[in-house]
Scaffold this motif. Structure first.
Motif, PDB file in Angstrom:
ATOM      1  N   GLY A  80       0.811  -1.210   0.000  1.00 27.34           N
ATOM      2  CA  GLY A  80       0.000   0.000   0.000  1.00 27.34           C
ATOM      3  C   GLY A  80       0.846   1.263   0.000  1.00 27.34           C
ATOM      4  O   GLY A  80       0.664   2.147  -0.837  1.00 27.34           O
ATOM      5  N   PRO A  81       1.805   1.383   0.928  1.00 31.11           N
ATOM      6  CA  PRO A  81       2.636   2.581   0.962  1.00 31.11           C
ATOM      7  C   PRO A  81       3.474   2.794  -0.297  1.00 31.11           C
ATOM      8  O   PRO A  81       3.608   3.925  -0.770  1.00 31.11           O
ATOM      9  N   ILE A  82       4.045   1.734  -0.861  1.00 30.29           N
ATOM     10  CA  ILE A  82       4.899   1.913  -2.033  1.00 30.29           C
ATOM     11  C   ILE A  82       4.079   2.342  -3.247  1.00 30.29           C
ATOM     12  O   ILE A  82       4.518   3.149  -4.073  1.00 30.29           O
ATOM     13  N   LEU A  83       2.850   1.841  -3.357  1.00 34.00           N
ATOM     14  CA  LEU A  83       2.000   2.242  -4.474  1.00 34.00           C
ATOM     15  C   LEU A  83       1.460   3.659  -4.281  1.00 34.00           C
ATOM     16  O   LEU A  83       1.297   4.408  -5.247  1.00 34.00           O
ATOM     17  N   ALA A  84       1.201   4.042  -3.034  1.00 36.40           N
ATOM     18  CA  ALA A  84       0.802   5.421  -2.761  1.00 36.40           C
ATOM     19  C   ALA A  84       1.954   6.372  -3.057  1.00 36.40           C
ATOM     20  O   ALA A  84       1.752   7.480  -3.563  1.00 36.40           O
ATOM     21  N   ASP A  85       3.169   5.929  -2.772  1.00 30.49           N
ATOM     22  CA  ASP A  85       4.354   6.738  -3.067  1.00 30.49           C
ATOM     23  C   ASP A  85       4.498   6.952  -4.572  1.00 30.49           C
ATOM     24  O   ASP A  85       4.750   8.065  -5.032  1.00 30.49           O
ATOM     25  N   ASP A  86       4.324   5.884  -5.348  1.00 33.55           N
ATOM     26  CA  ASP A  86       4.419   6.004  -6.804  1.00 33.55           C
ATOM     27  C   ASP A  86       3.332   6.934  -7.349  1.00 33.55           C
ATOM     28  O   ASP A  86       3.593   7.789  -8.193  1.00 33.55           O
ATOM     29  N   LEU A  87       2.118   6.771  -6.826  1.00 33.78           N
ATOM     30  CA  LEU A  87       1.006   7.615  -7.259  1.00 33.78           C
ATOM     31  C   LEU A  87       1.275   9.075  -6.916  1.00 33.78           C
ATOM     32  O   LEU A  87       1.025   9.986  -7.716  1.00 33.78           O
ATOM     33  N   GLY A  88       1.803   9.321  -5.722  1.00 37.23           N
ATOM     34  CA  GLY A  88       2.126  10.679  -5.315  1.00 37.23           C
ATOM     35  C   GLY A  88       3.193  11.308  -6.199  1.00 37.23           C
ATOM     36  O   GLY A  88       3.125  12.506  -6.508  1.00 37.23           O
ATOM     37  N   GLN A  89       4.160  10.500  -6.595  1.00 38.54           N
ATOM     38  CA  GLN A  89       5.199  11.005  -7.495  1.00 38.54           C
ATOM     39  C   GLN A  89       4.606  11.456  -8.825  1.00 38.54           C
ATOM     40  O   GLN A  89       5.013  12.474  -9.389  1.00 38.54           O
ATOM     41  N   VAL A 105      -8.714 -13.515   5.359  1.00 35.41           N
ATOM     42  CA  VAL A 105      -7.993 -14.775   5.186  1.00 35.41           C
ATOM     43  C   VAL A 105      -6.514 -14.621   5.509  1.00 35.41           C
ATOM     44  O   VAL A 105      -5.841 -15.582   5.859  1.00 35.41           O
ATOM     45  N   ASP A 106      -5.989 -13.399   5.372  1.00 35.37           N
ATOM     46  CA  ASP A 106      -4.555 -13.182   5.548  1.00 35.37           C
ATOM     47  C   ASP A 106      -4.233 -12.839   7.001  1.00 35.37           C
ATOM     48  O   ASP A 106      -4.997 -12.160   7.672  1.00 35.37           O
ATOM     49  N   LEU A 107      -3.063 -13.290   7.461  1.00 37.45           N
ATOM     50  CA  LEU A 107      -2.649 -13.027   8.836  1.00 37.45           C
ATOM     51  C   LEU A 107      -1.437 -12.104   8.887  1.00 37.45           C
ATOM     52  O   LEU A 107      -0.908 -11.838   9.960  1.00 37.45           O
ATOM     53  N   THR A 108      -0.983 -11.623   7.721  1.00 38.14           N
ATOM     54  CA  THR A 108       0.250 -10.850   7.690  1.00 38.14           C
ATOM     55  C   THR A 108       0.046  -9.408   7.228  1.00 38.14           C
ATOM     56  O   THR A 108       1.021  -8.708   6.940  1.00 38.14           O
ATOM     57  N   ASN A 109      -1.204  -8.974   7.144  1.00 32.84           N
ATOM     58  CA  ASN A 109      -1.532  -7.567   6.884  1.00 32.84           C
ATOM     59  C   ASN A 109      -1.044  -7.042   5.535  1.00 32.84           C
ATOM     60  O   ASN A 109      -0.796  -5.843   5.388  1.00 32.84           O
ATOM     61  N   ILE A 110      -0.912  -7.910   4.553  1.00 33.49           N
ATOM     62  CA  ILE A 110      -0.394  -7.478   3.263  1.00 33.49           C
ATOM     63  C   ILE A 110      -1.331  -6.482   2.582  1.00 33.49           C
ATOM     64  O   ILE A 110      -0.903  -5.626   1.802  1.00 33.49           O
ATOM     65  N   ALA A 111      -2.626  -6.569   2.857  1.00 25.19           N
ATOM     66  CA  ALA A 111      -3.588  -5.696   2.168  1.00 25.19           C
ATOM     67  C   ALA A 111      -3.832  -4.376   2.889  1.00 25.19           C
ATOM     68  O   ALA A 111      -4.540  -3.516   2.359  1.00 25.19           O
ATOM     69  N   VAL A 114      -3.781  -0.790   1.098  1.00 25.30           N
ATOM     70  CA  VAL A 114      -3.869  -0.982  -0.348  1.00 25.30           C
ATOM     71  C   VAL A 114      -5.193  -0.428  -0.867  1.00 25.30           C
ATOM     72  O   VAL A 114      -6.254  -0.724  -0.325  1.00 25.30           O
ATOM     73  N   ALA A 115      -5.118   0.371  -1.920  1.00 27.12           N
ATOM     74  CA  ALA A 115      -6.316   0.837  -2.629  1.00 27.12           C
ATOM     75  C   ALA A 115      -6.178   0.372  -4.075  1.00 27.12           C
ATOM     76  O   ALA A 115      -5.274   0.809  -4.782  1.00 27.12           O
ATOM     77  N   GLU A 116      -7.054  -0.526  -4.503  1.00 27.61           N
ATOM     78  CA  GLU A 116      -6.914  -1.089  -5.849  1.00 27.61           C
ATOM     79  C   GLU A 116      -7.293  -0.084  -6.930  1.00 27.61           C
ATOM     80  O   GLU A 116      -6.739  -0.121  -8.035  1.00 27.61           O
ATOM     81  N   SER A 117      -8.216   0.808  -6.642  1.00 28.47           N
ATOM     82  CA  SER A 117      -8.621   1.837  -7.615  1.00 28.47           C
ATOM     83  C   SER A 117      -8.730   3.184  -6.916  1.00 28.47           C
ATOM     84  O   SER A 117      -9.828   3.720  -6.722  1.00 28.47           O
ATOM     85  N   PRO A 118      -7.608   3.766  -6.515  1.00 28.34           N
ATOM     86  CA  PRO A 118      -7.664   5.056  -5.813  1.00 28.34           C
ATOM     87  C   PRO A 118      -8.269   6.138  -6.697  1.00 28.34           C
ATOM     88  O   PRO A 118      -8.056   6.161  -7.915  1.00 28.34           O
ATOM     89  N   ALA A 119      -9.012   7.028  -6.090  1.00 35.25           N
ATOM     90  CA  ALA A 119      -9.681   8.092  -6.846  1.00 35.25           C
ATOM     91  C   ALA A 119      -8.686   8.955  -7.610  1.00 35.25           C
ATOM     92  O   ALA A 119      -8.983   9.479  -8.682  1.00 35.25           O
ATOM     93  N   GLU A 120      -7.471   9.082  -7.080  1.00 37.23           N
ATOM     94  CA  GLU A 120      -6.462   9.933  -7.711  1.00 37.23           C
ATOM     95  C   GLU A 120      -6.028   9.429  -9.082  1.00 37.23           C
ATOM     96  O   GLU A 120      -5.441  10.191  -9.871  1.00 37.23           O
ATOM     97  N   LEU A 121      -6.291   8.153  -9.371  1.00 38.75           N
ATOM     98  CA  LEU A 121      -5.923   7.630 -10.695  1.00 38.75           C
ATOM     99  C   LEU A 121      -6.593   8.406 -11.817  1.00 38.75           C
ATOM    100  O   LEU A 121      -6.039   8.535 -12.914  1.00 38.75           O
ATOM    101  N   ASP A 122      -7.787   8.929 -11.548  1.00 36.37           N
ATOM    102  CA  ASP A 122      -8.523   9.668 -12.575  1.00 36.37           C
ATOM    103  C   ASP A 122      -7.817  10.962 -12.972  1.00 36.37           C
ATOM    104  O   ASP A 122      -8.109  11.533 -14.024  1.00 36.37           O
ATOM    105  N   GLU A 123      -6.909  11.418 -12.119  1.00 39.51           N
ATOM    106  CA  GLU A 123      -6.182  12.651 -12.423  1.00 39.51           C
ATOM    107  C   GLU A 123      -4.957  12.409 -13.302  1.00 39.51           C
ATOM    108  O   GLU A 123      -4.336  13.354 -13.786  1.00 39.51           O
ATOM    109  N   LEU A 124      -4.606  11.147 -13.498  1.00 39.63           N
ATOM    110  CA  LEU A 124      -3.410  10.811 -14.272  1.00 39.63           C
ATOM    111  C   LEU A 124      -3.740  10.646 -15.748  1.00 39.63           C
ATOM    112  O   LEU A 124      -4.883  10.365 -16.128  1.00 39.63           O
TER     113      LEU A 124
END
Length: 274
Positions: A80-89, A105-111, A114-124
């Motif tokens: 989530g953070p690395i993809l937000a960083d890329d989006l911010g860039q 189902v997950d026990l390791t907090n991988i999700a 994470v935003a699969e379709s962040p609203a900011e994508l529409d600005e790109l």
């Protein structure tokens, strides 16, 4: 493309691997160790790996870290953070992480985060949105490869010490062949993933997405097979809560469902970005 890692990339892999080995959970019980998780969180934050894209890192380097963290079942947010960083860039401003709960189902907090379709994508632009999506596919693909590697290593270690009829189970062909097939699947996954991660920055946007989707399909299928094999190698104990094999499988199932890909998504030239 040159599939070999540079000296700097190899150092990054070694650093991520050491962090995962030192602070990742060594047992299911350690997943609930708040002191360990706190140390892990502070250590990951100090590495600044979550802002690699802001520092000019490539998709390959993002994937290297994702793979090693998954191998060690590192249970603090990274994707989530690395993809937000890329989006911010791409936007020229910081992007806030969504307040998402951990996947059931997950026990390791991988999700988490994470935003699969962040609203900011529409600005790109379409090209920038496609490259962000390609990075998301490569990063989750790397998570799948790492989890597969971790599950396979767990099974190999168990096969070396578990004895039946006076011999270690790894000495029997039935077990050895399953583990060898798992290793072949992992090696294939590494190759297709490395191409997808390289393509994030080097291929045309549509081709980068296509490479990411191909890698996601291959890595997801391979990782699930490897994790299920690890459970089978463990025998009865593999079906218990105490065995880490199911934690790897849970992580694989979660990563598979983040930006999921079907075979029909590869048909034709329309990849969803026009």
């Amino acid at each position: 493309m040159d599939v070999r890692l540079t000296a700097e990339q190899q150092q990054l892999r070694e650093a991520a691997a050491k962090l995962a080995d030192d602070l990742g959970p060594g047992s299911v019980q350690e997943l609930s160790d708040e002191n360990r998780v706190s140390r892990l969180e502070s250590t990951v934050a100090a590495t600044e790996w979550r802002t690699l894209r802001s520092d000019g890192a490539s998709g390959v380097e993002v994937a290297i870290v994702a793979e090693e963290l998954a191998r060690g079942l590192v249970d603090v947010p990274y994707l989530g953070p690395i993809l937000a960083d890329d989006l911010g860039q791409r936007l020229g401003r910081a992007v806030a992480l969504p307040e998402t709960a951990a996947a059931g189902v997950d026990l390791t907090n991988i999700a988490v985060g994470v935003a699969e379709s962040p609203a900011e994508l529409d600005e790109l632009s379409c090209d920038d949105a496609a490259r962000w999506h390609a990075l998301a596919l490569a990063a989750t693909g790397a998570d799948l490869v790492g989890a597969a590697r971790g599950a396979h290593a767990l099974a190999v270690d168990y096969a070396k010490v578990r004895e039946q009829y006076g011999s270690t189970i790894g000495s029997y062909q039935a077990v050895a062949h399953m583990l060898a097939e798992g290793l072949a699947l992992i090696e294939g996954s590494v190759s297709v993933l490395r191409h997808a991660a390289w393509g994030v920055d080097e291929l045309e946007p549509r081709e980068a997405v296509r490479a990411g989707r191909i890698a996601k399909i291959y890595c997801a299928r391979a990782a699930r097979t490897v994790c299920e094999t690890a459970i089978q190698v463990h025998g009865g104990i593999g079906n218990t809560w105490e065995c880490l094999a199911h934690v790897y499988l849970r992580r694989v199932l979660t990563s598979t469902e983040l930006w999921p890909v079907k075979l029909e998504d590869l048909e034709g030239s329309d990849l969803g970005f026009s």
